[in-house]
Scaffold this motif. Structure first.
Motif, PDB file in Angstrom:
ATOM      1  N   GLU A 104     -24.337 -20.955  50.702  1.00  0.00           N
ATOM      2  CA  GLU A 104     -24.352 -21.204  49.176  1.00  0.00           C
ATOM      3  C   GLU A 104     -23.363 -22.169  49.284  1.00  0.00           C
ATOM      4  O   GLU A 104     -22.612 -22.434  49.040  1.00  0.00           O
ATOM      5  N   GLU A 105     -24.125 -23.072  47.985  1.00  0.00           N
ATOM      6  CA  GLU A 105     -23.215 -24.063  47.029  1.00  0.00           C
ATOM      7  C   GLU A 105     -22.558 -23.370  46.216  1.00  0.00           C
ATOM      8  O   GLU A 105     -21.597 -23.680  45.704  1.00  0.00           O
ATOM      9  N   SER A 106     -22.638 -21.682  45.830  1.00  0.00           N
ATOM     10  CA  SER A 106     -22.301 -21.688  44.738  1.00  0.00           C
ATOM     11  C   SER A 106     -21.453 -20.320  45.129  1.00  0.00           C
ATOM     12  O   SER A 106     -22.165 -19.834  46.144  1.00  0.00           O
ATOM     13  N   GLY A 107     -20.830 -19.547  44.472  1.00  0.00           N
ATOM     14  CA  GLY A 107     -20.089 -18.330  43.771  1.00  0.00           C
ATOM     15  C   GLY A 107     -19.170 -17.637  45.189  1.00  0.00           C
ATOM     16  O   GLY A 107     -18.953 -16.007  45.683  1.00  0.00           O
ATOM     17  N   ARG A 108     -18.435 -18.335  45.712  1.00  0.00           N
ATOM     18  CA  ARG A 108     -16.995 -18.327  46.224  1.00  0.00           C
ATOM     19  C   ARG A 108     -15.950 -18.230  45.318  1.00  0.00           C
ATOM     20  O   ARG A 108     -14.638 -18.405  45.724  1.00  0.00           O
ATOM     21  N   GLY A 109     -15.938 -18.290  43.977  1.00  0.00           N
ATOM     22  CA  GLY A 109     -14.465 -19.067  42.962  1.00  0.00           C
ATOM     23  C   GLY A 109     -14.087 -17.171  43.452  1.00  0.00           C
ATOM     24  O   GLY A 109     -12.480 -17.624  43.082  1.00  0.00           O
ATOM     25  N   LEU A 110     -13.875 -16.685  43.219  1.00  0.00           N
ATOM     26  CA  LEU A 110     -13.385 -15.066  43.251  1.00  0.00           C
ATOM     27  C   LEU A 110     -12.983 -14.767  44.403  1.00  0.00           C
ATOM     28  O   LEU A 110     -11.456 -14.301  44.826  1.00  0.00           O
ATOM     29  N   VAL A 111     -13.664 -15.573  45.908  1.00  0.00           N
ATOM     30  CA  VAL A 111     -12.926 -15.370  47.166  1.00  0.00           C
ATOM     31  C   VAL A 111     -11.537 -16.195  47.129  1.00  0.00           C
ATOM     32  O   VAL A 111     -10.584 -16.146  47.541  1.00  0.00           O
ATOM     33  N   LEU A 112     -12.183 -17.753  46.573  1.00  0.00           N
ATOM     34  CA  LEU A 112     -11.124 -18.420  46.552  1.00  0.00           C
ATOM     35  C   LEU A 112      -9.792 -18.086  45.735  1.00  0.00           C
ATOM     36  O   LEU A 112      -8.457 -17.598  45.887  1.00  0.00           O
ATOM     37  N   VAL A 113     -10.107 -17.058  44.561  1.00  0.00           N
ATOM     38  CA  VAL A 113      -8.963 -16.942  43.767  1.00  0.00           C
ATOM     39  C   VAL A 113      -8.107 -15.640  44.339  1.00  0.00           C
ATOM     40  O   VAL A 113      -6.664 -15.569  44.208  1.00  0.00           O
ATOM     41  N   THR A 114      -8.693 -14.974  45.451  1.00  0.00           N
ATOM     42  CA  THR A 114      -8.064 -13.634  45.913  1.00  0.00           C
ATOM     43  C   THR A 114      -7.489 -14.510  47.174  1.00  0.00           C
ATOM     44  O   THR A 114      -6.218 -13.961  47.041  1.00  0.00           O
ATOM     45  N   ALA A 115      -7.812 -15.622  47.650  1.00  0.00           N
ATOM     46  CA  ALA A 115      -6.849 -16.800  48.475  1.00  0.00           C
ATOM     47  C   ALA A 115      -5.639 -16.966  48.320  1.00  0.00           C
ATOM     48  O   ALA A 115      -4.572 -17.107  49.312  1.00  0.00           O
ATOM     49  N   LEU A 116      -5.568 -17.961  47.333  1.00  0.00           N
ATOM     50  CA  LEU A 116      -4.864 -18.508  46.563  1.00  0.00           C
ATOM     51  C   LEU A 116      -3.960 -17.693  45.965  1.00  0.00           C
ATOM     52  O   LEU A 116      -2.053 -18.067  46.143  1.00  0.00           O
ATOM     53  N   ALA A 117      -3.708 -16.886  44.908  1.00  0.00           N
ATOM     54  CA  ALA A 117      -3.442 -15.985  43.774  1.00  0.00           C
ATOM     55  C   ALA A 117      -2.257 -14.974  44.287  1.00  0.00           C
ATOM     56  O   ALA A 117      -3.088 -14.380  45.554  1.00  0.00           O
ATOM     57  N   THR A 118      -1.185 -14.494  43.937  1.00  0.00           N
ATOM     58  CA  THR A 118      -0.285 -13.495  44.366  1.00  0.00           C
ATOM     59  C   THR A 118      -0.864 -12.212  44.178  1.00  0.00           C
ATOM     60  O   THR A 118      -0.797 -11.440  45.067  1.00  0.00           O
ATOM     61  N   ASP A 119      -1.756 -12.240  43.175  1.00  0.00           N
ATOM     62  CA  ASP A 119      -2.123 -11.156  42.950  1.00  0.00           C
ATOM     63  C   ASP A 119      -3.573 -11.518  41.762  1.00  0.00           C
ATOM     64  O   ASP A 119      -2.982 -12.654  41.254  1.00  0.00           O
ATOM     65  N   TRP A 120      -4.363 -10.700  41.240  1.00  0.00           N
ATOM     66  CA  TRP A 120      -5.731 -11.337  40.551  1.00  0.00           C
ATOM     67  C   TRP A 120      -6.116  -9.645  40.102  1.00  0.00           C
ATOM     68  O   TRP A 120      -5.522  -9.138  41.272  1.00  0.00           O
ATOM     69  N   GLY A 121      -6.363  -9.825  38.992  1.00  0.00           N
ATOM     70  CA  GLY A 121      -7.054  -8.609  38.118  1.00  0.00           C
ATOM     71  C   GLY A 121      -7.704  -8.496  37.077  1.00  0.00           C
ATOM     72  O   GLY A 121      -7.851  -9.992  36.966  1.00  0.00           O
ATOM     73  N   THR A 122      -8.127  -7.576  36.352  1.00  0.00           N
ATOM     74  CA  THR A 122      -9.508  -8.290  35.125  1.00  0.00           C
ATOM     75  C   THR A 122      -8.408  -7.206  34.147  1.00  0.00           C
ATOM     76  O   THR A 122      -7.565  -5.878  34.587  1.00  0.00           O
ATOM     77  N   ARG A 123      -8.283  -6.934  32.910  1.00  0.00           N
ATOM     78  CA  ARG A 123      -8.459  -5.726  31.776  1.00  0.00           C
ATOM     79  C   ARG A 123     -10.016  -5.661  30.936  1.00  0.00           C
ATOM     80  O   ARG A 123     -10.324  -7.107  30.338  1.00  0.00           O
ATOM     81  N   LEU A 124     -10.407  -4.704  30.752  1.00  0.00           N
ATOM     82  CA  LEU A 124     -11.291  -4.629  29.777  1.00  0.00           C
ATOM     83  C   LEU A 124     -10.885  -3.876  28.611  1.00  0.00           C
ATOM     84  O   LEU A 124     -10.300  -3.080  28.800  1.00  0.00           O
ATOM     85  N   THR A 125     -11.453  -4.311  28.171  1.00  0.00           N
ATOM     86  CA  THR A 125     -11.084  -3.938  26.661  1.00  0.00           C
ATOM     87  C   THR A 125     -13.041  -3.345  25.474  1.00  0.00           C
ATOM     88  O   THR A 125     -13.873  -3.952  26.526  1.00  0.00           O
ATOM     89  N   PRO A 126     -13.068  -2.716  25.086  1.00  0.00           N
ATOM     90  CA  PRO A 126     -13.875  -1.801  24.382  1.00  0.00           C
ATOM     91  C   PRO A 126     -14.759  -3.479  23.740  1.00  0.00           C
ATOM     92  O   PRO A 126     -16.339  -3.880  24.066  1.00  0.00           O
ATOM     93  N   GLY A 127     -14.757  -4.680  23.409  1.00  0.00           N
ATOM     94  CA  GLY A 127     -14.666  -6.428  23.087  1.00  0.00           C
ATOM     95  C   GLY A 127     -14.272  -7.404  23.857  1.00  0.00           C
ATOM     96  O   GLY A 127     -14.771  -8.685  23.767  1.00  0.00           O
ATOM     97  N   SER A 128     -13.824  -7.223  24.596  1.00  0.00           N
ATOM     98  CA  SER A 128     -13.461  -8.346  25.745  1.00  0.00           C
ATOM     99  C   SER A 128     -13.091  -7.546  27.206  1.00  0.00           C
ATOM    100  O   SER A 128     -13.400  -6.394  27.834  1.00  0.00           O
ATOM    101  N   ARG A 129     -13.170  -9.051  28.350  1.00  0.00           N
ATOM    102  CA  ARG A 129     -12.347  -9.262  29.594  1.00  0.00           C
ATOM    103  C   ARG A 129     -11.646  -9.745  29.697  1.00  0.00           C
ATOM    104  O   ARG A 129     -11.854 -11.493  29.475  1.00  0.00           O
ATOM    105  N   GLU A 130     -10.727  -9.709  29.631  1.00  0.00           N
ATOM    106  CA  GLU A 130      -9.656 -10.845  30.555  1.00  0.00           C
ATOM    107  C   GLU A 130      -9.588 -11.098  31.960  1.00  0.00           C
ATOM    108  O   GLU A 130      -8.972  -9.183  32.727  1.00  0.00           O
TER     109      GLU A 130
END
Length: 137
Positions: A104-130
């Motif tokens: 596939e030509e797309s869909g690898r963004g978070l795989v790349l983030v996982t490989a390059l970042a020291t750490d990554w994650g998300t914060r969810l609130t009732p009105g947003s996603r970080e």
């Protein structure tokens, strides 16, 4: 893009809002590159951060219905944190890296983030996603 908060020292936190449109991806990448150069970060950190923020903003543009994206860059004690927040329709879910067969030509963004970042994650609130990514110099 509109600057929401800024400091004048090398490091600290910068936050701005950009519209959810394709043009915001390169605009944000260039803004992060310029900021990190002004903060005298190593070239490899600038390049990696630019790639990470490109992936995070691209995901927000492609996979949310928010009108604006909030971008934050923080540098404290040689730890760089990049975050992208959307306030699109709820329910917000944490993104997960896609399993791809390599053709596939797309869909690898978070795989790349996982490989390059020291750490990554998300914060969810009732009105947003970080979604954030961290790099240590």
């Amino acid at each position: 893009m509109t600057t929401m908060a800024a400091t004048t020292q090398a490091g600290g936190t910068r936050t701005w809002t950009c519209p959810r449109r394709a043009e915001s991806v390169p605009e944000t990448r260039h803004r992060v590159e310029a900021l990190l150069r002004a903060w005298n970060r190593p070239p490899e950190t600038v390049d990696t951060a630019a790639l990470l923020v490109t992936e995070l903003v691209t995901n927000a543009v492609q996979h949310t219905d928010t009108s604006d994206i909030i971008c934050t860059v923080s540098l404290y004690s040689d730890t760089l944190t990049l975050s992208v927040t959307d306030t699109g329709a709820v329910p917000h879910r944490a993104p997960v890296p896609a399993q791809r067969d390599g053709l596939e030509e797309s869909g690898r963004g978070l795989v790349l983030v996982t490989a390059l970042a020291t750490d990554w994650g998300t914060r969810l609130t009732p009105g947003s996603r970080e979604v954030w990514a961290r790099l240590a110099d």
